[in-house]
Design a protein around this motif. Structure first.
Motif, PDB file in Angstrom:
ATOM      1  N   ASP A   6      24.148 -38.286 -55.450  1.00 44.57           N
ATOM      2  CA  ASP A   6      23.018 -39.028 -55.979  1.00 44.57           C
ATOM      3  C   ASP A   6      23.502 -39.862 -57.161  1.00 44.57           C
ATOM      4  OD1 ASP A   6      20.705 -39.945 -57.239  1.00 44.57           O
ATOM      5  OD2 ASP A   6      19.611 -38.082 -56.924  1.00 44.57           O
ATOM      6  N   PRO A   7      23.264 -41.178 -57.162  1.00 48.94           N
ATOM      7  CA  PRO A   7      23.704 -42.015 -58.287  1.00 48.94           C
ATOM      8  C   PRO A   7      23.203 -41.526 -59.647  1.00 48.94           C
ATOM      9  CG  PRO A   7      23.059 -43.398 -56.453  1.00 48.94           C
ATOM     10  CD  PRO A   7      22.687 -41.992 -56.077  1.00 48.94           C
ATOM     11  N   MET A   8      22.113 -40.782 -59.673  1.00 53.80           N
ATOM     12  CA  MET A   8      21.618 -40.230 -60.925  1.00 53.80           C
ATOM     13  C   MET A   8      22.626 -39.247 -61.522  1.00 53.80           C
ATOM     14  SD  MET A   8      18.766 -41.649 -61.667  1.00 53.80           S
ATOM     15  CE  MET A   8      18.109 -40.529 -62.894  1.00 53.80           C
ATOM     16  N   GLY A   9      23.529 -38.749 -60.691  1.00 49.42           N
ATOM     17  CA  GLY A   9      24.539 -37.808 -61.155  1.00 49.42           C
ATOM     18  C   GLY A   9      25.885 -38.450 -61.432  1.00 49.42           C
ATOM     19  N   TYR A  10      25.927 -39.791 -61.425  1.00 49.47           N
ATOM     20  CA  TYR A  10      27.186 -40.483 -61.730  1.00 49.47           C
ATOM     21  C   TYR A  10      27.577 -40.244 -63.193  1.00 49.47           C
ATOM     22  CZ  TYR A  10      27.168 -43.190 -57.348  1.00 49.47           C
ATOM     23  OH  TYR A  10      27.214 -43.573 -56.031  1.00 49.47           O
ATOM     24  N   PRO A  11      28.875 -40.309 -63.501  1.00 53.91           N
ATOM     25  CA  PRO A  11      29.332 -40.095 -64.883  1.00 53.91           C
ATOM     26  C   PRO A  11      28.704 -41.100 -65.840  1.00 53.91           C
ATOM     27  CG  PRO A  11      31.176 -40.059 -63.356  1.00 53.91           C
ATOM     28  CD  PRO A  11      29.992 -40.548 -62.583  1.00 53.91           C
ATOM     29  N   PRO A  12      28.399 -40.683 -67.069  1.00 50.39           N
ATOM     30  CA  PRO A  12      27.814 -41.605 -68.055  1.00 50.39           C
ATOM     31  C   PRO A  12      28.800 -42.688 -68.458  1.00 50.39           C
ATOM     32  CG  PRO A  12      28.400 -39.531 -69.097  1.00 50.39           C
ATOM     33  CD  PRO A  12      28.567 -39.328 -67.624  1.00 50.39           C
ATOM     34  N   ASP A  99      33.399 -38.484 -51.958  1.00 51.24           N
ATOM     35  CA  ASP A  99      32.546 -39.658 -52.128  1.00 51.24           C
ATOM     36  C   ASP A  99      33.268 -40.697 -52.978  1.00 51.24           C
ATOM     37  OD1 ASP A  99      30.583 -41.517 -52.488  1.00 51.24           O
ATOM     38  OD2 ASP A  99      29.145 -40.177 -53.463  1.00 51.24           O
ATOM     39  N   ASN A 100      33.775 -41.725 -52.336  1.00 52.73           N
ATOM     40  CA  ASN A 100      34.523 -42.747 -53.069  1.00 52.73           C
ATOM     41  C   ASN A 100      33.621 -43.616 -53.953  1.00 52.73           C
ATOM     42  OD1 ASN A 100      36.978 -41.900 -52.121  1.00 52.73           O
ATOM     43  ND2 ASN A 100      37.081 -43.415 -50.475  1.00 52.73           N
ATOM     44  N   LEU A 101      32.328 -43.636 -53.688  1.00 53.54           N
ATOM     45  CA  LEU A 101      31.418 -44.339 -54.588  1.00 53.54           C
ATOM     46  C   LEU A 101      31.321 -43.591 -55.916  1.00 53.54           C
ATOM     47  CD1 LEU A 101      28.483 -45.539 -52.297  1.00 53.54           C
ATOM     48  CD2 LEU A 101      30.461 -46.821 -53.137  1.00 53.54           C
ATOM     49  N   TYR A 102      31.405 -42.282 -55.855  1.00 55.69           N
ATOM     50  CA  TYR A 102      31.427 -41.496 -57.091  1.00 55.69           C
ATOM     51  C   TYR A 102      32.704 -41.792 -57.867  1.00 55.69           C
ATOM     52  CZ  TYR A 102      31.218 -37.537 -60.285  1.00 55.69           C
ATOM     53  OH  TYR A 102      31.185 -36.755 -61.421  1.00 55.69           O
ATOM     54  N   LEU A 103      33.828 -41.900 -57.167  1.00 50.50           N
ATOM     55  CA  LEU A 103      35.085 -42.268 -57.818  1.00 50.50           C
ATOM     56  C   LEU A 103      34.966 -43.648 -58.443  1.00 50.50           C
ATOM     57  CD1 LEU A 103      38.093 -41.979 -58.499  1.00 50.50           C
ATOM     58  CD2 LEU A 103      38.610 -42.842 -56.186  1.00 50.50           C
ATOM     59  N   ALA A 104      34.372 -44.583 -57.726  1.00 49.78           N
ATOM     60  CA  ALA A 104      34.193 -45.935 -58.262  1.00 49.78           C
ATOM     61  C   ALA A 104      33.335 -45.900 -59.528  1.00 49.78           C
ATOM     62  CB  ALA A 104      33.540 -46.833 -57.213  1.00 49.78           C
ATOM     63  N   GLY A 176      29.329 -52.964 -51.756  1.00 47.23           N
ATOM     64  CA  GLY A 176      29.453 -53.390 -53.139  1.00 47.23           C
ATOM     65  C   GLY A 176      28.134 -53.864 -53.715  1.00 47.23           C
ATOM     66  N   LYS A 177      27.342 -54.564 -52.917  1.00 49.60           N
ATOM     67  CA  LYS A 177      26.043 -55.055 -53.377  1.00 49.60           C
ATOM     68  C   LYS A 177      25.095 -53.899 -53.698  1.00 49.60           C
ATOM     69  CE  LYS A 177      26.289 -59.397 -50.788  1.00 49.60           C
ATOM     70  NZ  LYS A 177      25.738 -60.204 -49.664  1.00 49.60           N
ATOM     71  N   GLU A 178      25.184 -52.829 -52.914  1.00 49.09           N
ATOM     72  CA  GLU A 178      24.340 -51.665 -53.174  1.00 49.09           C
ATOM     73  C   GLU A 178      24.870 -50.870 -54.367  1.00 49.09           C
ATOM     74  OE1 GLU A 178      21.408 -50.985 -51.648  1.00 49.09           O
ATOM     75  OE2 GLU A 178      21.778 -52.987 -50.812  1.00 49.09           O
ATOM     76  N   PHE A 179      26.188 -50.773 -54.469  1.00 47.11           N
ATOM     77  CA  PHE A 179      26.787 -49.967 -55.535  1.00 47.11           C
ATOM     78  C   PHE A 179      26.520 -50.547 -56.914  1.00 47.11           C
ATOM     79  CE2 PHE A 179      30.454 -49.259 -58.365  1.00 47.11           C
ATOM     80  CZ  PHE A 179      30.352 -47.883 -58.517  1.00 47.11           C
ATOM     81  N   ILE A 180      26.597 -51.859 -57.069  1.00 42.50           N
ATOM     82  CA  ILE A 180      26.452 -52.477 -58.391  1.00 42.50           C
ATOM     83  C   ILE A 180      25.062 -52.218 -58.978  1.00 42.50           C
ATOM     84  CG2 ILE A 180      25.668 -54.714 -57.507  1.00 42.50           C
ATOM     85  CD1 ILE A 180      27.928 -53.989 -60.571  1.00 42.50           C
ATOM     86  N   LYS A 181      24.112 -51.870 -58.132  1.00 50.40           N
ATOM     87  CA  LYS A 181      22.765 -51.548 -58.624  1.00 50.40           C
ATOM     88  C   LYS A 181      22.718 -50.184 -59.307  1.00 50.40           C
ATOM     89  CE  LYS A 181      20.688 -53.994 -54.666  1.00 50.40           C
ATOM     90  NZ  LYS A 181      19.835 -53.805 -53.447  1.00 50.40           N
ATOM     91  N   THR A 182      23.762 -49.383 -59.128  1.00 51.43           N
ATOM     92  CA  THR A 182      23.727 -47.995 -59.598  1.00 51.43           C
ATOM     93  C   THR A 182      24.553 -47.752 -60.853  1.00 51.43           C
ATOM     94  OG1 THR A 182      25.649 -47.300 -58.256  1.00 51.43           O
ATOM     95  CG2 THR A 182      23.485 -47.259 -57.198  1.00 51.43           C
ATOM     96  N   VAL A 183      25.301 -48.756 -61.324  1.00 54.80           N
ATOM     97  CA  VAL A 183      26.165 -48.559 -62.492  1.00 54.80           C
ATOM     98  C   VAL A 183      25.802 -49.555 -63.589  1.00 54.80           C
ATOM     99  CG1 VAL A 183      28.113 -47.568 -61.230  1.00 54.80           C
ATOM    100  CG2 VAL A 183      27.941 -50.052 -61.471  1.00 54.80           C
ATOM    101  N   LYS A 184      26.170 -49.205 -64.800  1.00 53.89           N
ATOM    102  CA  LYS A 184      25.867 -50.062 -65.945  1.00 53.89           C
ATOM    103  C   LYS A 184      26.894 -51.178 -66.060  1.00 53.89           C
ATOM    104  CE  LYS A 184      25.460 -50.128 -70.996  1.00 53.89           C
ATOM    105  NZ  LYS A 184      24.408 -51.146 -70.992  1.00 53.89           N
ATOM    106  N   VAL A 185      26.411 -52.371 -66.317  1.00 54.83           N
ATOM    107  CA  VAL A 185      27.263 -53.530 -66.565  1.00 54.83           C
ATOM    108  C   VAL A 185      27.084 -53.944 -68.016  1.00 54.83           C
ATOM    109  CG1 VAL A 185      27.706 -55.943 -65.987  1.00 54.83           C
ATOM    110  CG2 VAL A 185      27.128 -54.308 -64.171  1.00 54.83           C
TER     111      VAL A 185
END
Length: 221
Positions: A6-12, A99-104, A176-185
């Motif tokens: 779950d993207p909510m659990g991605y590293p801060p 989960d390579n999205l988690y690695l990303a 990539g388009k979906e992933f960028i919505k889940t991380v801070k820029v």
């Protein structure tokens, strides 16, 4: 089998000044950065001797596990303890889920101008255009394109970015388009830039006590 996190659990996301400048400096070989990283982390998890040599098909590099861990430590992919090298919870989660999205997300949280590349690829751009943004907008002191190219290789291997040979342009994949919505820029306006207030001074005002001290010091033998 891959278990999507779950993207909510991605590293801060770290503050910009706390992020590192470089991607992990690892041999790539025929298998690519991600498989190499996975092998290294598994060796750490299995408590392999730090002196163990790493060999990868298609690579002449034979760095030791210790050398690899030193290179991975700034990105917080491994940690050094009294007992030796260990995996933080984040790296353990990646190995467990695949989960390579988690690695990303973990890399974006710890490395400067990585998530930002994805953000600026909302339209296709060349490496030269991305380099200009990095230097002019984010004060990345890059004299060559090697640091940017390394980031792009990682993003391509993570299936977040595609490259068109005929136009020399990079673009986001659907993932990539979906992933960028889940991380801070980080926006350039959020970066605190240090400024030397004396840089444009032509005359420096010296206090009376400093002038007197200087005159007296000239008479000391």
């Amino acid at each position: 089998m891959v278990t999507r996190m779950d993207p909510m659990g991605y590293p801060p996301n770290l503050e910009w000044d706390d992020k590192v400048f470089s991607m992990p400096n690892l041999p790539r070989g025929d298998v690519g950065f991600i498989r190499v990283l996975q092998q290294i982390l598994v060796m750490v998890k299995d408590n392999e001797p730090p002196s163990s040599k790493l060999y990868f098909s298609g690579s002449d590099s034979n760095i030791s596990l210790e050398d690899a861990c030193v290179r991975l430590r700034p990105m917080k992919l491994v940690i050094k303890t009294i007992a030796g090298w260990e995996l933080p919870t984040t790296s353990q989660k990646w190995l467990e889920t695949g989960d390579n999205l988690y690695l990303a997300a973990l890399l974006c949280a710890n490395v400067r101008f990585l998530a930002e590349i994805l953000f600026y690829l909302d339209v296709p751009r060349t490496a030269a255009e991305l380099q200009e943004i990095a230097v002019s907008e984010y004060d990345m002191s890059w004299k060559t394109s090697s640091a940017l190219n390394q980031r792009l290789v990682w993003l391509r291997q993570l299936n977040l970015v595609d490259f068109q040979q005929f136009s020399l342009e990079y673009s986001l994949t659907h993932l990539g388009k979906e992933f960028i919505k889940t991380v801070k820029v980080v926006n350039p306006s959020e970066i605190i830039r240090s400024f030397d207030e004396t840089i444009n001074e032509e005359i420096i005002i010296v206090s009376d006590w400093a002038r007197e001290y200087y005159e007296k010091s000239k008479t000391v033998v």
